[in-house]
Design a protein around this motif. Structure first.
Motif, short mmCIF file in Angstrom:
data_model
loop_
_atom_site.label_atom_id
_atom_site.label_comp_id
_atom_site.label_asym_id
_atom_site.label_seq_id
_atom_site.Cartn_x
_atom_site.Cartn_y
_atom_site.Cartn_z
N CYS A 112 6.25 1.66 2.75
CA CYS A 112 5.99 2.98 3.32
C CYS A 112 4.50 3.19 3.59
N THR A 114 2.92 5.73 3.11
CA THR A 114 2.34 6.57 2.06
C THR A 114 1.90 5.74 0.85
N ARG A 116 4.11 4.10 -0.97
CA ARG A 116 5.27 3.95 -1.86
C ARG A 116 6.06 2.69 -1.47
N ASP A 134 6.15 7.51 -6.85
CA ASP A 134 4.71 7.59 -6.60
C ASP A 134 4.25 6.38 -5.79
#
Lengths: 146, 146
Positions: A112, A114, A116, A134
């Motif tokens: 991901c 992000t 993650r 997280d």
């Protein structure tokens, strides 16, 4: 549903079909794309869903480095080419009507953007949503200029 | 990407959000639909991909019986209502940009209309395609009038 996928419904394990027939008759949408689900081959974790056109699927099958079509950038997207978080193909399957791909992959680090491991971190229940994982890596580091 | 999904990118595990915000800002396509991947909760097998609108997702979260939107029939499709092969919801996640669902389910029998456990049985390689699973149940029996 196209002829080849209708025919394959009733055949037994091991029946083969030329790749060109499959590519010609797969269920590409109006933009020439098919959704592709990426699953980590050993853990079974579903990591992400992205899109492939015929060119990206053919390249992925030929090279083993998973290549999507980026709808936002309008070009081929070799997963990890900017972040280093590559996906190596272990297996690929089309579904019964030939309009969805399942890719079994070996994902380096987070899938991901992000940071993650998986893109699926917004858990839903009848009352609300909750973030349930997280980042492995700070996303500012993931795409930092080297 | 909508505001809520952008904001959730940087929060930690346990952060909650009202369901209405999520539903209002999820990435429904022009037809009001989101692709939903169904994965068997214990084995990790990816079973199928179908589509949900807001009504079918809200019903699924409320009842725990997975309900899709049938694009071919243009109506709600409670999985197993005609075949008996139901899906019970164990967990649901949206992805980072809120436009794909991952459903963890307990699938009774075959998920696929061909009688196979999973819809993903057309294995692709650089040379061709090969069917790699057999039906658990004769599809003529799966939808036979009772």
């Amino acid at each position: 549903m196209s002829e080849v996928f209708k025919r394959l419904e009733r055949v037994s394990t091991g029946t083969r079909e030329p790749l060109a027939n499959i590519m010609d008759q797969a269920g590409w949408n109006d933009a020439g794309l098919i959704p592709a689900i990426a699953q980590q081959y050993d853990s079974g974790d579903v990591l992400m869903m992205a899109w492939m056109n015929r060119e990206s699927l053919e390249e992925t099958l030929a090279t083993g480095w998973v290549c999507y079509w980026s709808r936002s950038r309008g070009k081929l997207w070799r997963k990890g080419e900017s972040s280093g978080q590559m996906q190596i193909l272990k297996a690929a399957h089309l579904d019964c009507d030939g309009d969805t791909l399942l890719l079994s992959v070996d994902q380096t680090g987070p899938a991901c953007h992000t940071g993650r491991r998986s893109c699926f971190y917004v858990a839903l229940d009848a009352d609300g949503a909750q973030v349930d994982s997280d980042a492995l890596i700070d996303p500012d580091q993931l795409y930092a200029p080297s």
